[in-house]
Scaffold this motif. Sequence first.
Motif, mmCIF file in Angstrom:
data_model
loop_
_atom_site.group_PDB
_atom_site.id
_atom_site.type_symbol
_atom_site.label_atom_id
_atom_site.label_comp_id
_atom_site.label_asym_id
_atom_site.label_seq_id
_atom_site.Cartn_x
_atom_site.Cartn_y
_atom_site.Cartn_z
ATOM 1 N N ILE A 211 0.823 -1.213 0.000
ATOM 2 C CA ILE A 211 0.000 0.000 0.000
ATOM 3 C C ILE A 211 0.854 1.258 0.000
ATOM 4 C CG2 ILE A 211 -1.683 1.349 1.316
ATOM 5 C CD1 ILE A 211 -2.864 -1.003 -0.249
ATOM 6 N N GLU A 212 1.949 1.259 0.748
ATOM 7 C CA GLU A 212 2.776 2.458 0.755
ATOM 8 C C GLU A 212 3.429 2.689 -0.602
ATOM 9 O OE1 GLU A 212 6.977 1.601 2.826
ATOM 10 O OE2 GLU A 212 5.291 0.969 4.091
ATOM 11 N N LEU A 252 -6.898 -1.928 -6.802
ATOM 12 C CA LEU A 252 -8.257 -1.504 -7.135
ATOM 13 C C LEU A 252 -8.925 -0.798 -5.953
ATOM 14 C CD1 LEU A 252 -9.534 -4.630 -9.119
ATOM 15 C CD2 LEU A 252 -8.844 -2.407 -10.053
ATOM 16 N N ALA A 253 -8.767 -1.371 -4.771
ATOM 17 C CA ALA A 253 -9.370 -0.762 -3.578
ATOM 18 C C ALA A 253 -8.785 0.625 -3.330
ATOM 19 C CB ALA A 253 -9.161 -1.660 -2.365
ATOM 20 N N PHE A 254 -7.474 0.762 -3.526
ATOM 21 C CA PHE A 254 -6.836 2.058 -3.332
ATOM 22 C C PHE A 254 -7.387 3.079 -4.329
ATOM 23 C CE2 PHE A 254 -3.740 5.205 -4.639
ATOM 24 C CZ PHE A 254 -3.387 5.790 -3.433
ATOM 25 N N SER A 257 -10.756 4.222 -3.523
ATOM 26 C CA SER A 257 -10.760 5.132 -2.376
ATOM 27 C C SER A 257 -10.376 6.550 -2.790
ATOM 28 C CB SER A 257 -9.792 4.627 -1.290
ATOM 29 O OG SER A 257 -8.433 4.892 -1.644
ATOM 30 N N ARG A 258 -9.674 6.663 -3.928
ATOM 31 C CA ARG A 258 -9.299 7.972 -4.457
ATOM 32 C C ARG A 258 -10.279 8.435 -5.548
ATOM 33 N NH1 ARG A 258 -4.173 9.925 -2.809
ATOM 34 N NH2 ARG A 258 -3.631 8.748 -0.938
ATOM 35 N N LYS A 259 -11.420 7.761 -5.636
ATOM 36 C CA LYS A 259 -12.487 8.124 -6.588
ATOM 37 C C LYS A 259 -12.053 7.990 -8.044
ATOM 38 C CE LYS A 259 -14.845 9.308 -2.929
ATOM 39 N NZ LYS A 259 -15.752 8.315 -2.321
ATOM 40 N N GLU A 260 -11.093 7.110 -8.293
ATOM 41 C CA GLU A 260 -10.678 6.831 -9.667
ATOM 42 C C GLU A 260 -11.574 5.746 -10.264
ATOM 43 O OE1 GLU A 260 -8.465 8.126 -11.639
ATOM 44 O OE2 GLU A 260 -7.110 9.272 -10.348
ATOM 45 N N SER A 261 -11.980 5.933 -11.505
ATOM 46 C CA SER A 261 -12.760 4.911 -12.195
ATOM 47 C C SER A 261 -11.813 3.857 -12.771
ATOM 48 C CB SER A 261 -13.567 5.545 -13.329
ATOM 49 O OG SER A 261 -14.222 4.548 -14.084
#
Length: 283
Positions: A211-212, A252-254, A257-261
């Motif tokens: 994640i980082e 995908l989850a990240f 969470s950043r509102k990316e499609s």
Amino acid sequence: MKLVECPRDAMQGIHEFIPTALKAAYINLLLKAGFDTLDFGSFVSSKAIPQMQDTKDVLEKLDLSSTSTKLLAIAANLRGAEEAVACPEISYVGFPFSISETFQHRNTNSSMLASLNTVDQILELCDRHQKTAVIYLSMGFGNPYGDPYSFDIVGEWASSLAGLGTKILSLADTTGVSTAEQIRILMPMLQKQFPDIECGLHLHSTPEKRIEKITAAYESGCRRFDSALRGFGGCPMAKDDLTGNIATEELLAFLESRKESTGINDYYWNEALQLSTEVFSYN
């Protein structure tokens, strides 16, 4: 945002042969899931990577009739690239150019200078056949062999590749040694230095660092990500203890969470997740 799913990388280090029909069924689900690109196979020596010896057979079993996903195949030399461009279904030919002399010999049985000439030939070959070459800067974050490494070395070799006409450059962390700090320096550096080249990341990572690294990449402007379902994979030519890929589900989850499609079809993605249990039960 370009998401590149890498079943080839996920499977290539598995010693027990995964049946061709199972590989194809798995990749067909990933095709329906809606990724921009699938790194699905490779045209390399069957002695070097036995798992990929059936790439042509897998290709024949793929259903490309209702997908916009493009196929990418890896080649380790000009002969492999010639096999890849002969397949009309393949859009991208990937070549691993290592900035570690030791690893270039281990991975492609060639020196860095000779491999630069190979890149030149592959770029010309792709142009003739309406394909696009993806050049990986492997060992892009350091190497375990003691070969010289610095950000300047990355920039110098990237400049050489850009000078040949490379359109897509993917900075590859072959053994999972990258840090978030390196990513935050290297990605903006390459994007500033080569504004006309599509720069991406092919990261390997231990689970606790994923994640980082994803965060650092995204916040540094990366919009081309390679990943593999459940973080499977690793490079068998680098060392025996494989470090897996960035896990696609975490990426995908990240992004969500950043509102990316992401454009991923949840139904087929979940079907692929279920089938992966069978695919990766081989070892």
